[in-house]
Write a protein that holds these residues in place. Structure first.
Motif, PDB file in Angstrom:
ATOM      1  N   ALA A  67      15.991  -6.965   8.144  1.00 37.89           N
ATOM      2  CA  ALA A  67      15.071  -6.001   7.259  1.00 37.89           C
ATOM      3  C   ALA A  67      14.192  -5.359   8.419  1.00 37.89           C
ATOM      4  O   ALA A  67      13.784  -5.782   9.335  1.00 37.89           O
ATOM      5  CB  ALA A  67      14.222  -6.929   6.165  1.00 37.89           C
ATOM      6  N   GLU A  68      13.853  -4.111   8.072  1.00 40.69           N
ATOM      7  CA  GLU A  68      12.949  -3.154   8.973  1.00 40.69           C
ATOM      8  C   GLU A  68      13.662  -3.311  10.356  1.00 40.69           C
ATOM      9  O   GLU A  68      14.875  -2.698  10.676  1.00 40.69           O
ATOM     10  CB  GLU A  68      11.631  -3.715   8.823  1.00 40.69           C
ATOM     11  CG  GLU A  68      10.871  -3.643   7.525  1.00 40.69           C
ATOM     12  CD  GLU A  68       9.365  -3.654   7.352  1.00 40.69           C
ATOM     13  OE1 GLU A  68       8.617  -3.758   8.532  1.00 40.69           O
ATOM     14  OE2 GLU A  68       8.783  -3.776   6.308  1.00 40.69           O
ATOM     15  N   SER A  79      11.372  -1.564   2.283  1.00 42.51           N
ATOM     16  CA  SER A  79      11.186  -3.123   2.138  1.00 42.51           C
ATOM     17  C   SER A  79       9.498  -3.590   1.994  1.00 42.51           C
ATOM     18  O   SER A  79       8.831  -2.909   2.774  1.00 42.51           O
ATOM     19  CB  SER A  79      11.784  -3.667   3.186  1.00 42.51           C
ATOM     20  OG  SER A  79      13.000  -3.258   3.500  1.00 42.51           O
ATOM     21  N   PHE A  80       9.438  -4.390   0.932  1.00 42.87           N
ATOM     22  CA  PHE A  80       8.112  -4.778   0.960  1.00 42.87           C
ATOM     23  C   PHE A  80       8.178  -6.355   0.349  1.00 42.87           C
ATOM     24  O   PHE A  80       9.054  -6.675  -0.311  1.00 42.87           O
ATOM     25  CB  PHE A  80       6.973  -3.988   0.321  1.00 42.87           C
ATOM     26  CG  PHE A  80       7.710  -3.498  -1.302  1.00 42.87           C
ATOM     27  CD1 PHE A  80       7.355  -4.347  -2.214  1.00 42.87           C
ATOM     28  CD2 PHE A  80       8.618  -2.412  -1.220  1.00 42.87           C
ATOM     29  CE1 PHE A  80       7.901  -4.002  -3.362  1.00 42.87           C
ATOM     30  CE2 PHE A  80       9.053  -2.188  -2.682  1.00 42.87           C
ATOM     31  CZ  PHE A  80       8.437  -2.967  -3.528  1.00 42.87           C
ATOM     32  N   LEU A  81       7.007  -6.982   0.431  1.00 45.71           N
ATOM     33  CA  LEU A  81       6.753  -8.182  -0.246  1.00 45.71           C
ATOM     34  C   LEU A  81       5.734  -8.033  -1.525  1.00 45.71           C
ATOM     35  O   LEU A  81       4.707  -7.078  -1.241  1.00 45.71           O
ATOM     36  CB  LEU A  81       6.130  -9.411   0.503  1.00 45.71           C
ATOM     37  CG  LEU A  81       5.911 -10.605  -0.307  1.00 45.71           C
ATOM     38  CD1 LEU A  81       6.918 -11.311  -0.517  1.00 45.71           C
ATOM     39  CD2 LEU A  81       4.749 -11.407   0.784  1.00 45.71           C
ATOM     40  N   SER A  84       7.030  -5.964   6.553  1.00 41.00           N
ATOM     41  CA  SER A  84       5.737  -5.957   7.418  1.00 41.00           C
ATOM     42  C   SER A  84       4.819  -5.244   6.090  1.00 41.00           C
ATOM     43  O   SER A  84       3.621  -5.237   6.519  1.00 41.00           O
ATOM     44  CB  SER A  84       5.834  -5.309   8.464  1.00 41.00           C
ATOM     45  OG  SER A  84       6.067  -3.870   8.385  1.00 41.00           O
ATOM     46  N   THR A  85       5.248  -4.879   4.984  1.00 40.41           N
ATOM     47  CA  THR A  85       4.483  -4.338   4.145  1.00 40.41           C
ATOM     48  C   THR A  85       4.133  -5.306   2.953  1.00 40.41           C
ATOM     49  O   THR A  85       5.021  -5.885   2.422  1.00 40.41           O
ATOM     50  CB  THR A  85       5.023  -3.173   3.240  1.00 40.41           C
ATOM     51  OG1 THR A  85       5.121  -1.846   4.396  1.00 40.41           O
ATOM     52  CG2 THR A  85       4.005  -2.391   2.394  1.00 40.41           C
ATOM     53  N   ILE A  86       2.746  -5.578   2.416  1.00 45.17           N
ATOM     54  CA  ILE A  86       2.546  -6.398   1.536  1.00 45.17           C
ATOM     55  C   ILE A  86       1.915  -5.928   0.268  1.00 45.17           C
ATOM     56  O   ILE A  86       0.918  -5.115   0.596  1.00 45.17           O
ATOM     57  CB  ILE A  86       1.523  -7.447   2.039  1.00 45.17           C
ATOM     58  CG1 ILE A  86       1.971  -8.187   3.308  1.00 45.17           C
ATOM     59  CG2 ILE A  86       1.468  -8.550   1.108  1.00 45.17           C
ATOM     60  CD1 ILE A  86       2.932  -9.147   3.425  1.00 45.17           C
ATOM     61  N   VAL A  87       2.516  -5.803  -0.718  1.00 44.31           N
ATOM     62  CA  VAL A  87       1.786  -5.214  -2.078  1.00 44.31           C
ATOM     63  C   VAL A  87       1.182  -6.139  -2.894  1.00 44.31           C
ATOM     64  O   VAL A  87       1.943  -7.285  -3.260  1.00 44.31           O
ATOM     65  CB  VAL A  87       2.955  -4.481  -2.998  1.00 44.31           C
ATOM     66  CG1 VAL A  87       2.290  -3.907  -4.160  1.00 44.31           C
ATOM     67  CG2 VAL A  87       3.554  -3.450  -1.831  1.00 44.31           C
TER      68      VAL A  87
END
Lengths: 416, 416
Positions: B259-260, A236-238, A349-352
């Motif tokens: 999510a997460e 999961s990421f943005l 909580s992960t931002i790319v």
């Protein structure tokens, strides 16, 4: 009434059975075929991030799916015959018996097309099941206020050329995804509006003129995010892409998050300061006015259309770069605030960071991290992670082609 | 390696088959049993919002699931024998043949428990499959900085009493959900921190002392949102509960978005103004400082612990209520801005306002709507909808019990 139970989605239950064929044997066989295909493809995806792994054998697939060795062997044979799965030369046997045959996604057999109209280019990229680019054509141009029929017609012609080439080489084309920089309804594929193209209320597919090819439409930022899945990212990421506007896509459990019509990820219009400058959207103090490309260039004392290289050169100038560095710090503080809102609201909580942010990341990182640490409530328990995008140039073309091929693997029966 | 394909979720593919029993007949029977149970229960849920509908017959269930009449009849018989589904008196036949027997969720057979520790009460609510409350006990108290073992022990004793009562009446208890006002890890059920209770890093279930009852833990705002699903809501919505803090939960396609670790919906800490007042979280200008209950009461010139009725009385006072109305308008503008961020980021366009906001809605609505209309990019195509919560008092108890029963319907085989 007639009961309509299957139209009301239920949260934890098994997926609906649209064809109503739950109890029929051939559906069960197709489901097992899907399980086997997914086992091979998921292992290949995992191997992409862990180079020390080796492809699974039939026995590995049986262990992973819980199906019998005999069933798996039959289904793998079917996938090999359909040219969706390939067999590598057998590895030396570790125990008595026949050596295991490693199974991998097939190369140059079934392919998917990514298509894109963007402000300054048209693009076609063809990917095979192994994830390799087998054909590509990108044509530069200026498509602001371009005629939709003419522009999409030209893209369709490029796509038709690519299809002819790969078909001549014996490949089968599964379909295409068309990426557009605008509000696309995830349910219908209609384009509501693409401000930077000056297009609105449009059904773009017929204008491509690709009669025999199934084409679906999606937002380009959404498809670009999916290109990240080829690399080592969390599930999961943005994915945030910085340009004049700031596009974003939310990926949850390796799929696009598309609640309602899929109109999400408008990070560029998160409120940074209600007393801030007026935005093109009409509201005040949106992130775009601090961290959009033009806003940063202007604040750095550069023309709004200056190349990113000019900004990077100023940032590196120890003596004269103060204004540029202040502009980027202002952008980073605003970005940290808006991204903290995102993490607090979604828990992702992960931002790319993609687009111009990828190259600016070394300058952005300290203030973005500071904003996230200050504002994200769960930060002490799950520290947000900010990283550079790795989807490469024209990532929406890769993401689109991947989506087409994902559907092939998810339902391989028609290819057999 | 051994391939681990089933541990990597894939977006569009069928769900993994954890037991590895995809090809076994009894699994297929259980899947069909799930389809039939869901058909009856989804129809009942739909009927809750459309009073003119009638419950489905076996023939309706067959049509909805695609299973044969004979298969459906056998499976319905099994659900009736297990007391998960009940038969109503036959309706007069519309055609030749036997009259259709309407199928409904069973009353007072299998029940689920909702449990909750909150700042000023402990609660137990028992719901049956028909959605009726069959037992309830709410005990007021002051649980800020209360001893976890003692508090949870007391709640466990209340729950044990309720279980004894309903079991004496012939009902079977499927399990319980414990709602807590804090950060609960959706994967492990551990409580990281509950600031208003002064609790942290705690495994609460053993402290209940309910040895024979399966109990799972969740955040109270998340469970409260699920209580809305009993009414007429869209499949996706944001449920915001206004109190001293502002809790929220995101429901997508009738399930919690998790999510997460499920730490989302922190609407209270969305940035309203970076130059705003300092929040309890340490950052500046969070929504809570404008629209939290204490902030509104203080701005209205009332004590921070005044009852909501005092504020409502002032709002109704045409001459002297100006300060109160200004306070609520300030809260509404802040809420409109923060909710616009939410809608822009997630695309979820329905907002359900609970807690103190339900009663304040008439005063909040104009400025909340104005903020959403000004700031939500997709508003011209999908106007955001703001409405009052209808989950009622102690909604987390209802939502928790519903979750337990949802699991029963999703997998009815063990109850037969």
């Amino acid at each position: 009434m007639t009961a309509e139970p299957t139209t009301t989605p239920s949260a934890s239950a098994a997926p609906a059975d649209p064809g109503g064929e739950a109890s029929r044997q051939h559906t069960l066989r197709e489901r097992n075929l899907r399980l086997v295909a997914r086992a091979v493809y998921d292992a290949a995806a995992a191997a992409g991030t862990r180079p020390d792994t080796v492809p699974p054998s039939r026995a590995d697939v049986a262990a992973a799916t819980g199906l019998t060795r005999a069933t798996v062997s039959t289904l793998v044979d079917r996938l090999v015959a359909a040219r969706l799965v390939a067999e590598l030369p057998p590895a030396p046997a570790q125990r008595a018996g026949r050596p295991a045959v490693p199974l991998v996604p097939a190369s140059r057999t079934v392919v998917g097309l990514g298509l894109e109209v963007n402000v300054d280019y048209l693009g076609v990229r063809v990917l095979d099941l192994a994830g390799e680019v087998v054909a590509e054509h990108v044509e530069r141009g200026a498509f602001h206020d371009a005629d939709p029929a003419r522009t999409l017609g030209r893209l369709g012609a490029l796509a038709a050329d690519a299809v002819a080439d790969v078909e001549a080489a014996g490949m089968r084309v599964a379909g295409a995804r068309l990426a557009l920089p605008g509000l696309v309804d995830a349910r219908t594929g209609e384009l509501e509006v693409a401000p930077n193209l000056g297009w609105s209320s449009l059904d773009p597919v017929p204008l491509l003129g690709l009669r025999d090819l199934p084409v679906r439409v999606a937002n380009e930022a959404k498809l670009a995010a999916l290109a990240e899945l080829a690399g080592d990212v969390p599930d999961s990421f943005l994915h945030v892409s910085g340009d004049v506007g700031i596009g974003a896509a939310i990926v949850v459990d390796r799929a696009l998050f598309l609640a309602e019509r899929g109109w999400n990820g408008e990070v560029g219009h998160v409120v940074v300061d209600p007393a801030g400058p007026r935005c093109t959207c009409g509201a005040r103090g949106c992130l775009e006015q601090y961290a959009g490309k033009e806003a940063v260039l202007r604040a750095a004392g550069l023309p709004a259309d200056a190349p990113l290289a000019d900004l990077l050169a100023r940032l590196d100038d120890e003596d004269g770069g103060g204004t540029a560095r202040a502009a980027v710090e202002r952008a980073a503080r605003a970005l940290g605030s808006a991204l903290a809102d995102f993490v607090n609201l979604t828990g992702v909580s992960t931002i790319v960071l993609g687009g111009v942010y990828t190259e600016l990341l070394p300058w952005l990182a300290p203030d973005v991290h500071a904003g996230l640490t200050e504002r994200v409530l769960a930060a002490p328990f799950a520290a947000p992670d900010v990283r550079a995008a790795r989807g490469g140039k024209f990532a929406a073309l890769t993401g689109g082609a991947r989506e087409v091929l994902r559907d092939v693997v998810a339902d391989p029966a028609p290819w057999g």
